[in-house]
Design a protein around this motif. Sequence first.
Motif, mmCIF file in Angstrom:
data_model
loop_
_atom_site.group_PDB
_atom_site.id
_atom_site.type_symbol
_atom_site.label_atom_id
_atom_site.label_comp_id
_atom_site.label_asym_id
_atom_site.label_seq_id
_atom_site.Cartn_x
_atom_site.Cartn_y
_atom_site.Cartn_z
ATOM 1 N N UNK A 366 0.805 -1.129 -0.119
ATOM 2 C CA UNK A 366 -0.157 -0.102 0.011
ATOM 3 C C UNK A 366 0.900 1.309 -0.054
ATOM 4 N N UNK A 367 2.055 1.219 0.662
ATOM 5 C CA UNK A 367 2.786 2.490 0.749
ATOM 6 C C UNK A 367 3.582 2.615 -0.386
ATOM 7 N N UNK A 368 3.668 1.677 -1.405
ATOM 8 C CA UNK A 368 4.487 1.836 -2.631
ATOM 9 C C UNK A 368 3.477 2.319 -3.774
ATOM 10 N N UNK A 369 2.292 2.213 -3.573
ATOM 11 C CA UNK A 369 1.354 2.153 -4.619
ATOM 12 C C UNK A 369 1.269 3.578 -5.247
ATOM 13 N N UNK A 370 1.232 4.720 -4.627
ATOM 14 C CA UNK A 370 1.418 6.111 -5.078
ATOM 15 C C UNK A 370 2.623 6.362 -6.175
ATOM 16 N N UNK A 371 3.926 5.975 -5.425
ATOM 17 C CA UNK A 371 5.207 6.173 -6.227
ATOM 18 C C UNK A 371 5.203 5.263 -7.383
ATOM 19 N N UNK A 372 4.707 4.005 -7.140
ATOM 20 C CA UNK A 372 4.423 3.272 -8.339
ATOM 21 C C UNK A 372 3.979 3.628 -9.455
ATOM 22 N N UNK A 373 2.660 4.128 -9.185
ATOM 23 C CA UNK A 373 1.682 4.585 -9.999
ATOM 24 C C UNK A 373 2.510 5.810 -10.908
ATOM 25 N N UNK A 374 2.885 6.618 -10.158
ATOM 26 C CA UNK A 374 3.565 7.790 -10.838
ATOM 27 C C UNK A 374 4.539 7.469 -11.600
ATOM 28 N N UNK A 375 5.562 6.530 -11.646
ATOM 29 C CA UNK A 375 6.460 5.907 -12.231
ATOM 30 C C UNK A 375 5.771 5.342 -13.615
ATOM 31 N N UNK A 376 4.814 4.458 -13.390
ATOM 32 C CA UNK A 376 4.069 3.959 -14.601
ATOM 33 C C UNK A 376 3.475 5.130 -15.396
ATOM 34 N N UNK A 377 3.022 6.064 -14.718
ATOM 35 C CA UNK A 377 2.375 7.241 -15.692
ATOM 36 C C UNK A 377 3.393 8.086 -16.429
ATOM 37 N N UNK A 378 4.710 7.976 -15.935
ATOM 38 C CA UNK A 378 5.868 8.446 -16.537
ATOM 39 C C UNK A 378 6.352 7.572 -17.722
ATOM 40 N N UNK A 379 6.089 6.479 -17.779
ATOM 41 C CA UNK A 379 6.231 5.466 -18.610
ATOM 42 C C UNK A 379 5.170 5.252 -19.779
#
Length: 465
Positions: A366-379
């Motif tokens: 859960x704590x990684x969800x926001x950062x990982x979603x941001x990374x995928x958006x950049x991709x």
Amino acid sequence: MDHPDHLTTAPGAPTPAAPPIAFADLDLPAEVQRTLADRGVHTPFPIQSATLPDALAGRDVLGRGRTGSGKTLAFGLPLLVRTAGRRAEPKQPLALVLVPTRELAQQVTEALTPYADALRLKMATVVGGMSIGRQTAALRDGAEIVVATPGRLHDLIERRACRLGRVRITVLDEADQMCDMGFLPQVTEVLDQVHRDGQRMLFSATLDRDVDQLVRSHLHDPVVHSVDPSAGAVTTMDHHLLVVHGPDRYAVTTEIAARDGRVLLFLDTRHAVDQLTRHLRASGVHAAALHSGKSQPQRTRTLAQFRNGQVTALVATDVAARGLHVDDLDLVVNVDPPTDPKDYLHRAGRTARAGESGTVVTLVLSAQRRETHRLLAEAGIEPTITKVRSGEAELTRITGAKAPSGTPLDGGPAASRPKNSHEPFRGLGTGKGASSRGTGGRSRKATEARKLAEARKAARVRRGN
């Protein structure tokens, strides 16, 4: 990250998409046409249709296409055809393919060898982790075509076992990864040594930063082709973020690995890869590890077993994120989320290759969800987000997960099953910087607090006695 319109900053402008052609329409020798037909290869992929006419004509070519788009024949056939009929002097090859990894070097050599044999050209593979003496001997015997990684080629040049002055065709494959891996100085050194008036072909999934530098300084009026979408734009690829409860990562990962069919699982460190592989094999999953700590013969054998189905779960670091081609691989799992958009795209690019479909799954807390979603958006990725638990039908629907057999493959005790399915897996990576790394799923502070509490309890008992 680059975008298709970034190509307009490179020398030359992107050419319009080439109309579909057949290999029979190209000016290829009869021996090559026959070998293509024997191997069931009739219709070029888009990158091949676009680049082959220019490459066969001797033009410098700058091609953008994701791995799995057919780049090897796009540069390989012109390289072989234009070298045919010439013979190499000892230690002086006539054509060079530079690639970032040992696996890609071997893959390129295997793909081109039938056509080289048909044209009576000798090939040599020059990579680290293999006998440098044998590679020296192959160059001394007069190999016309050399497929090399930058580090080992540099070593052979330093030993005066290879001279590049007669190389008239030079290919840089996966140029962006070579730059990302810090090979830019060696690549530049190579390009400075090959024949000044020779043909250069540069193929890359991205054309940014250092790749631009190589293009501007070493390609002569290149024709530019960008015909294949990035991994994020492949419509046959599904992307999922699976939000898991921390202690349940153990069971979720194990059940995914036990699915019917092959799966490629990425983790950050060699230690985590080895730990997970041992656990999976003890659980009855035909798993194998792939990372830079393995010898080249081990890596070659593991990939062969993964391709032929003896190994169904390949557990790997990012050494497998580029240049690895496996037919019909339909699932990639980021057990540890990547920390860079480009890394995500390269990992994802192992599936949905050559028009096939595939699924990319990233496990996040859960704590990684926001950062990982941001990374995928950049991709350029918009994933489907789902909360899952081990044993649930939704996990099976997305990944094919199922319970492992529990029968160890290497003898010894079976993997211990947790008393409940949410006990943490000791040693499984949880992403860079996660508090559980290196402490068996429990943070150092928590461990110290537990020890302190136990000491206080013991002191109270002693006082009571």
